[in-house]
Scaffold this active site. Structure first.
Site, PDB file in Angstrom:
ATOM      1  N   LYS A 137       0.573   5.932   8.078  1.00 24.17           N
ATOM      2  CA  LYS A 137       1.151   6.136   6.743  1.00 24.17           C
ATOM      3  C   LYS A 137       0.053   6.193   5.686  1.00 24.17           C
ATOM      4  O   LYS A 137       0.057   7.064   4.808  1.00 24.17           O
ATOM      5  CB  LYS A 137       2.140   5.006   6.442  1.00 24.17           C
ATOM      6  CG  LYS A 137       2.737   4.998   5.046  1.00 24.17           C
ATOM      7  CD  LYS A 137       2.010   4.057   4.082  1.00 24.17           C
ATOM      8  CE  LYS A 137       2.097   2.612   4.502  1.00 24.17           C
ATOM      9  NZ  LYS A 137       1.465   1.697   3.507  1.00 24.17           N
ATOM     10  N   LYS A 179      -7.374   1.597  -2.500  1.00 28.60           N
ATOM     11  CA  LYS A 179      -6.887   1.202  -1.176  1.00 28.60           C
ATOM     12  C   LYS A 179      -6.911   2.382  -0.213  1.00 28.60           C
ATOM     13  O   LYS A 179      -7.247   2.236   0.970  1.00 28.60           O
ATOM     14  CB  LYS A 179      -5.469   0.635  -1.274  1.00 28.60           C
ATOM     15  CG  LYS A 179      -4.866   0.243   0.074  1.00 28.60           C
ATOM     16  CD  LYS A 179      -5.685  -0.817   0.804  1.00 28.60           C
ATOM     17  CE  LYS A 179      -5.192  -1.073   2.227  1.00 28.60           C
ATOM     18  NZ  LYS A 179      -3.919  -1.807   2.272  1.00 28.60           N
ATOM     19  N   SER A 191       0.862  -1.184   0.000  1.00 27.89           N
ATOM     20  CA  SER A 191       0.000   0.000   0.000  1.00 27.89           C
ATOM     21  C   SER A 191       0.893   1.227   0.000  1.00 27.89           C
ATOM     22  O   SER A 191       1.523   1.550   1.014  1.00 27.89           O
ATOM     23  CB  SER A 191      -0.915   0.004   1.233  1.00 27.89           C
ATOM     24  OG  SER A 191      -1.813  -1.076   1.187  1.00 27.89           O
TER      25      SER A 191
END
Length: 296
Positions: free
Chosen positions: A239, A171, A96
């Site tokens: 993140k 995502k 990701s």
């Protein structure tokens, strides 16, 4: 049988690589730390000491790495994937990362004759172990079709969502929904307990009604019990929320609830919970209400 190179054997990558072995594929794994290589070897996979060694055999390459800098280093850096890959390699990055990083890797890959997909996943460690991940893939349709038999070993929901970078954008959207859901479940637990209601019973009701979700289904018991062993760490979700906010800025859209959720996840990291599961947002909500302990 396909010879699959797998780089990144962490919490997610190791069980994914093991599932490919169990499905009958030859898997050559590489990682620089952790117990992942040993887990793969115990399952019948092979381990390699370098990226070059992986690519000497692999027909397909999968990477599962923490963030964009690691992908850039492994793929674009000295001694990396593009230095050793043969033209025609099918490469799926299941990390990701930032969509712009995925697009750059795909563009450079096309120049080198490498077929690149960005195929991040959702479902956490349990989904990786059970082979039930959701996989959202960006890239050429024909490359997605070629990779799909391997994806079907790893996941249950497998969708080609568009061109390069689209998988990462989906995502990012997934992570904002997951983070917001955890925050609301945490608030529900704090409210129920503060009002003297059994949170276990209350969440059982919520899980069976319109408020039901996959998160409530698999996490409500562990959250009430304050069990936060990492299936997906706060650090990584922090993140991901940075990626969401950057994408929102680039798209010039306002996502106010996302901003609050990102701030709560940042607070969890600031309070020392970065290594815990993202369900540990409960601890942040407790602390805001004066009902928790930053040392617990």
């Amino acid at each position: 049988m396909t010879a699959v190179g797998f780089i990144g054997l962490g919490i997610m990558g190791a069980p994914m690589a093991v599932n490919l072995v169990r499905a009958g594929h030859r898997v050559i794994g590489h990682d620089v730390f952790g117990t992942g290589p040993a887990r793969l070897a115990e399952a019948g996979g092979e381990t390699a000491d370098s990226i070059a060694e992986v690519l000497a055999t692999a027909e397909v390459l999968i990477t599962m790495l923490p963030d964009s800098p690691q992908v850039e280093q492994v793929v674009l850096g000295a001694g990396g994937v593009f230095e050793h890959a043969k033209p025609g390699l099918l490469y799926a990055d299941m990390s990701s990362i930032r969509p712009e990083t995925s697009r750059r890797v795909a563009e450079l890959g096309a120049t080198a004759g490498i077929r690149v997909l960005d195929a991040p996943v959702s479902g956490g460690e349990k989904g990786a172990v059970d082979g039930t991940l959701s996989i959202m893939a960006g890239g050429a349709a024909e490359d997605f079709a070629a990779a799909r038999p391997l994806f079907e070993v790893l996941g249950g929901t497998i969708v080609h969502v568009g061109q390069s970078g689209a998988g990462q954008t989906v995502k990012a959207a997934n992570q904002l929904v997951v983070g917001g859901t955890y925050a609301l479940i945490a608030e529900a637990i704090v409210l129920l307990e503060a009002a003297g209601v059994d949170a276990d019973l209350g969440l059982d009701v919520l899980a069976g009604g319109l408020a039901g979700s996959r998160i409530l289904e698999i996490k409500r018991k562990s959250m009430v019990a304050r069990e936060f062993a990492p299936g997906f760490r706060i650090d990584l979700h922090h993140k991901d929320m940075g990626i969401v906010l950057a994408e929102a800025r680039a798209a010039e859209v306002a996502l106010p609830v996302t901003g609050v959720t990102a701030a709560l996840i940042a607070a969890a990291r600031g309070q020392g919970y970065g290594a815990l599961d993202h369900s540990a947002l409960l601890k942040v909500i407790e602390n805001l209400s004066g009902r928790g302990s930053t040392t617990r």
